[in-house]
Design a protein around this motif. Sequence first.
Motif, PDB file in Angstrom:
ATOM      1  N   VAL A   1     -12.007  -5.965   4.524  1.00 15.87           N
ATOM      2  CA  VAL A   1     -11.991  -4.404   3.475  1.00 15.87           C
ATOM      3  C   VAL A   1     -10.689  -3.816   4.097  1.00 15.87           C
ATOM      4  O   VAL A   1     -10.734  -3.232   5.419  1.00 15.87           O
ATOM      5  CB  VAL A   1     -13.117  -4.325   3.563  1.00 15.87           C
ATOM      6  N   GLU A   2      -9.790  -3.826   3.106  1.00 16.27           N
ATOM      7  CA  GLU A   2      -7.991  -3.256   3.528  1.00 16.27           C
ATOM      8  C   GLU A   2      -8.326  -1.886   2.688  1.00 16.27           C
ATOM      9  O   GLU A   2      -8.028  -1.809   1.912  1.00 16.27           O
ATOM     10  CB  GLU A   2      -7.073  -3.939   3.500  1.00 16.27           C
ATOM     11  N   GLN A   3      -7.594  -1.014   3.378  1.00 18.90           N
ATOM     12  CA  GLN A   3      -7.732   0.221   2.204  1.00 18.90           C
ATOM     13  C   GLN A   3      -6.133   1.381   3.500  1.00 18.90           C
ATOM     14  O   GLN A   3      -5.678   0.847   4.842  1.00 18.90           O
ATOM     15  CB  GLN A   3      -8.287   1.564   2.890  1.00 18.90           C
ATOM     16  N   ASN A   4      -5.463   1.802   2.541  1.00 20.35           N
ATOM     17  CA  ASN A   4      -4.399   2.180   3.291  1.00 20.35           C
ATOM     18  C   ASN A   4      -4.633   3.716   4.209  1.00 20.35           C
ATOM     19  O   ASN A   4      -5.395   4.450   3.358  1.00 20.35           O
ATOM     20  CB  ASN A   4      -3.617   2.969   2.383  1.00 20.35           C
ATOM     21  N   SER A   5      -4.000   3.763   5.152  1.00 19.69           N
ATOM     22  CA  SER A   5      -5.175   4.619   5.847  1.00 19.69           C
ATOM     23  C   SER A   5      -4.412   5.732   6.142  1.00 19.69           C
ATOM     24  O   SER A   5      -4.724   7.354   5.929  1.00 19.69           O
ATOM     25  CB  SER A   5      -4.707   4.428   7.565  1.00 19.69           C
TER      26      SER A   5
ATOM     27  N   GLY B   1     -10.528   3.501   6.175  1.00 13.06           N
ATOM     28  CA  GLY B   1     -11.030   4.725   5.515  1.00 13.06           C
ATOM     29  C   GLY B   1      -9.043   5.178   5.053  1.00 13.06           C
ATOM     30  O   GLY B   1      -8.335   5.007   6.002  1.00 13.06           O
ATOM     31  N   THR B   2      -9.168   6.274   4.017  1.00 11.89           N
ATOM     32  CA  THR B   2      -8.549   6.534   3.976  1.00 11.89           C
ATOM     33  C   THR B   2      -8.195   8.250   3.857  1.00 11.89           C
ATOM     34  O   THR B   2      -9.707   8.465   2.860  1.00 11.89           O
ATOM     35  CB  THR B   2      -7.275   6.214   2.281  1.00 11.89           C
ATOM     36  N   LYS B   3      -7.336   8.668   4.893  1.00 13.74           N
ATOM     37  CA  LYS B   3      -7.939  10.227   4.632  1.00 13.74           C
ATOM     38  C   LYS B   3      -7.296  11.504   4.050  1.00 13.74           C
ATOM     39  O   LYS B   3      -6.008  10.798   3.485  1.00 13.74           O
ATOM     40  CB  LYS B   3      -7.066  10.725   6.012  1.00 13.74           C
ATOM     41  N   LEU B   4      -7.834  12.038   2.994  1.00 12.75           N
ATOM     42  CA  LEU B   4      -7.351  13.080   2.162  1.00 12.75           C
ATOM     43  C   LEU B   4      -7.036  13.872   2.068  1.00 12.75           C
ATOM     44  O   LEU B   4      -7.893  13.938   3.003  1.00 12.75           O
ATOM     45  CB  LEU B   4      -7.984  12.682   0.998  1.00 12.75           C
ATOM     46  N   SER B   5      -6.506  14.390   2.119  1.00  8.64           N
ATOM     47  CA  SER B   5      -5.469  16.175   2.681  1.00  8.64           C
ATOM     48  C   SER B   5      -5.383  17.121   0.897  1.00  8.64           C
ATOM     49  O   SER B   5      -4.377  16.480   0.134  1.00  8.64           O
ATOM     50  CB  SER B   5      -5.028  16.298   3.531  1.00  8.64           C
ATOM     51  N   VAL B   6      -5.875  17.488   0.195  1.00 10.04           N
ATOM     52  CA  VAL B   6      -5.536  18.683  -1.083  1.00 10.04           C
ATOM     53  C   VAL B   6      -5.129  20.027  -0.482  1.00 10.04           C
ATOM     54  O   VAL B   6      -6.431  20.805   0.088  1.00 10.04           O
ATOM     55  CB  VAL B   6      -7.503  18.595  -1.497  1.00 10.04           C
ATOM     56  N   LYS B   7      -4.146  20.109  -0.880  1.00  9.20           N
ATOM     57  CA  LYS B   7      -3.141  21.063  -0.618  1.00  9.20           C
ATOM     58  C   LYS B   7      -3.568  22.746  -1.127  1.00  9.20           C
ATOM     59  O   LYS B   7      -2.931  22.074  -2.663  1.00  9.20           O
ATOM     60  CB  LYS B   7      -1.709  20.704  -0.634  1.00  9.20           C
TER      61      LYS B   7
END
Lengths: 113, 115
Positions: free
Chosen positions: A4-8, A106-112
């Motif tokens: 399973v591939e995700q953009n990190s 996993g993809t790390k999401l940052s909401v500014k």
Amino acid sequence: QKEVEQNSGPLSVPEGAIASLNCTYSDRGSQSFFWYRQYSGKSPELIMFIYSNGDKEDGRFTAQLNKASQYVSLLIRDSQPSDSATYLCAVKPPGGSQGNLIFGKGTKLSVKP
Amino acid sequence: DAGVTQSPTHLIKTRGQQVTLRCSPKSGHDTVSWYQQALGQGPQFIFQYYEEEERQRGNFPDRFSGHQFPNYSSELNVNALLLGDSALYLCASSQSWDSRDYGYTFGSGTRLTVV
């Protein structure tokens, strides 16, 4: 090897925008697909599951599945700073409802704000 | 209704030692799965227990062993600890008789540090 591939990431979006998270998987026979949210230092929390091709909506979250392309995505509308976390895509290969899950990194999401 | 509970929360062990982690499944669940999550990685499946037997196993050496008790609770044992065993260990429970697939709910995990 089932993968399973995700953009990190990190994926950075402004508050109120749509965040789009993507995932591909290698086992064409996979039948169940899950999105987990994991805050730093915490355990993964299930936020969506999808079995059929198409879209599934739950509040601000929409999961999209395309089995022909072996692709699953998660859209987060009206992103909030509290959505900042790592999002894990998980796939359950064929083998019944009690089979193990294969996770992406996993993809790390940052909401500014 | 208590969810999946794990103990201890944190643990520090020395290389070569042995460790036992514990998990109590959600009420009504009879199947327990264990996962290892190294820093920056997704969880990796270790094994699954049902009816007190190991039913499925991931790609982990036999230093990793487990047990399930008649009350469905489970233990994960790791022998001859290596530095690389440092990780968050997650337990998930489910109902074997429920063919619907809602995914797993994880416990809060045990953070193991091997020094």
